[in-house]
Design a protein around this motif. Sequence first.
Motif, short mmCIF file in Angstrom:
data_model
loop_
_atom_site.label_atom_id
_atom_site.label_comp_id
_atom_site.label_asym_id
_atom_site.label_seq_id
_atom_site.Cartn_x
_atom_site.Cartn_y
_atom_site.Cartn_z
N LEU A 1 -4.16 -0.79 5.39
CA LEU A 1 -5.58 -0.82 5.04
C LEU A 1 -5.63 -1.28 3.60
CD1 LEU A 1 -8.56 -0.42 5.53
CD2 LEU A 1 -8.30 2.00 4.95
N HIS A 2 -5.91 -2.56 3.43
CA HIS A 2 -5.86 -3.14 2.09
C HIS A 2 -6.90 -4.25 1.99
CE1 HIS A 2 -3.87 -4.10 -1.78
NE2 HIS A 2 -4.25 -5.34 -1.51
N THR A 3 -7.74 -4.16 0.97
CA THR A 3 -8.71 -5.21 0.69
C THR A 3 -8.15 -6.14 -0.38
OG1 THR A 3 -10.60 -3.85 1.30
CG2 THR A 3 -11.02 -5.72 -0.15
N PHE A 4 -7.97 -7.40 0.01
CA PHE A 4 -7.62 -8.44 -0.96
C PHE A 4 -8.94 -8.90 -1.58
CE2 PHE A 4 -4.25 -8.27 2.10
CZ PHE A 4 -3.08 -8.55 1.39
N LYS A 5 -9.10 -8.64 -2.85
CA LYS A 5 -10.40 -8.83 -3.48
C LYS A 5 -10.70 -10.31 -3.78
CE LYS A 5 -10.63 -4.29 -5.74
NZ LYS A 5 -10.75 -3.58 -7.04
N LYS A 6 -11.96 -10.58 -3.88
CA LYS A 6 -12.41 -11.90 -4.30
C LYS A 6 -11.72 -12.28 -5.60
CE LYS A 6 -16.65 -14.32 -5.74
NZ LYS A 6 -18.11 -14.18 -5.94
N GLY A 7 -11.21 -13.51 -5.68
CA GLY A 7 -10.49 -13.96 -6.87
C GLY A 7 -9.00 -13.73 -6.80
N HIS A 8 -8.53 -12.95 -5.79
CA HIS A 8 -7.10 -12.77 -5.55
C HIS A 8 -6.60 -13.83 -4.57
CE1 HIS A 8 -6.52 -8.38 -6.99
NE2 HIS A 8 -7.68 -8.81 -7.46
N LYS A 9 -5.30 -13.86 -4.34
CA LYS A 9 -4.70 -14.70 -3.31
C LYS A 9 -3.88 -13.82 -2.37
CE LYS A 9 -4.02 -18.83 -6.23
NZ LYS A 9 -2.99 -19.79 -6.74
#
Length: 616
Positions: free
Chosen positions: A557-565
């Motif tokens: 359960l992990h959100t890759f945030k906007k601006g990440h890759k």
Amino acid sequence: MKFLITTLLLFLSITVFSQEDVKNNFDKKEVYIEMRDGTKLFTVIYTPKDISKEKKYPILMQRTCYSIAPYGEENFKKSLGPNQYLQKDKYIYVYQDVRGRYMSEGIFTNMTPQVAHKTKKDIDESTDTNDTIDWLIKNIKNNNGKVGQYGTSYPGFYAAVGTLANHPALVASSPQAPISDVFFDDFHHNGAFMMGYFKTFPVFGVQKTKAENKAWYTDQSIKTTSKDGSIFYNEIGTLKDGVDKYYKDNFFMQEIVSHPNYDEFWQSRNLLPHLKGINHAVMTVGGWFDAEDLAGPLNIYKTIEKNNPKAKNTIVMGPFSHGGWSRENGKLYHNDIYFGDSIATYYQKNIEYKFFNHYLKEKSKEAAALPEAFMFDTGKKEWKQFATWPPKESSKLNFYFSSNGKLANEKSTTNSYSEYYSDPNKPVPSSINYAEYNGFTPRNYMSEDQRFALSRPDVVSFTTDYLTDDVTLAGEIMAKLKIATTATDADFIVKLIDIYPADEPQDKDKPNVLYANYHQMVRSEVMPARFRNSFEKPEPLTPDKTTEVNFRVQDVLHTFKKGHKIQIQIQSTWYPLIAVNSQKFIENPYQAKKEDYTKAFIKILDESHLEVDILK
């Protein structure tokens, strides 16, 4: 300075109070409880001093192979139970040495096989749990007739198998970081041997010859010779060399090297098929960064959920390493990554306390006010609640590995491949935290910065563009590889990575860590290609033939945030975490010699992809 001194004095006063609190509020008794086959298990009972006919207490029990010291009725533990809030609330606390350990009689067996169809003479850990509960209920005056059990790590396994005790007094069980199937968790991952556990074997592979109140195996422990733990693993030679030098007489290591495949020996130690007929409350707890037992909690929860519709079944997964929820460190970091303050305290007060208090002191027949799944999003760094796990709202999405290094949701039309050169003599490091190699088991690699692997010729990577929106992975992950190699065997390691923005701010508490462009590992797994079709009957690879290698990477359960890759790295060695695969098919890979080490060119075809659950 005044604040620091005040804080230190407060901490010391709490510690002293906690030690005295046990003596002042509990009586201690040591007994041997006889099992149905006559074996006697050493048991310690802490009873509240104010217990009476008018004030009855439930029993909260832990069975362990790790000692229930201090021994002697005049010597008291510093704390009781799984957390301080439950201790203050008071229970009858029971601790027991399992068969063959410390003061108990019998012979110790790792991951004791569960007997499916028992006669009156058959024994296993569930019968020992049943017999213990039965004795406690009948012999401890003024108990309220309810029993709960808990345990973390190996004691978590005993709590998990204890759910099968089938005793009416057992109303609540909490297996925490439990092992479920040791061929796929803890000492193995998908049958690959966890070399990083090499120094643990004296604990699990030496039988005692008499009752012991302290560890009897320490003379077989491997001594640390340098602060740089990688030196030991770089000089040990092959796994065979290490076993021959250190563990010829270690029964557990000899069991492992004698059973390289998923044969009856390992299958009999798989707890999952037996998790049926459970009708009491179960709360399984794990950590998303538990390097030892990540698969166990997830698989136990899912199996109980599938097979036991009457069970009140809950899962909790936090941002912890192995057992990290049992201790409060204030600011919670895993390796370099900060997840928040007092997260263990939140779990203990709002989840664990509620679970045991409800079922043992309130209404055990009604479900507690807890969600089905209490899960921590390790990207957003916040708790989430779900009615099911994996969430029913999730949908499948593929990330394809393109030969141009891109990670994309659309399959490439080039029919090409990425290639790397794998040399078992020069394996990819599993970590550059060399001091941690001296530990009992490695832990920090689970979220470690992976930039060190990017420039190696034996690692390929695939990366998205900067994300324009948050992307939340919530649930299961499948690696579906199409590969070709010039050799006859190979391991495949897949790493899921969160790349931070180039302008990621520094953490003032970690001034030496560069967070700009940090490559945080989120999840990883290894799969030996020899087991691609069957874990029971391994097969060699045919050189240069396109072959499918599909395997589960553990839930996330992990959100890759906007601006990440989002990045995927693939490699075929991961040392010293995983024993080196010689890349030459050998019937028993534990017998591989240096001359068997085979260099190989390995292709990852563009059709390869990661299948994930996306939550929108």
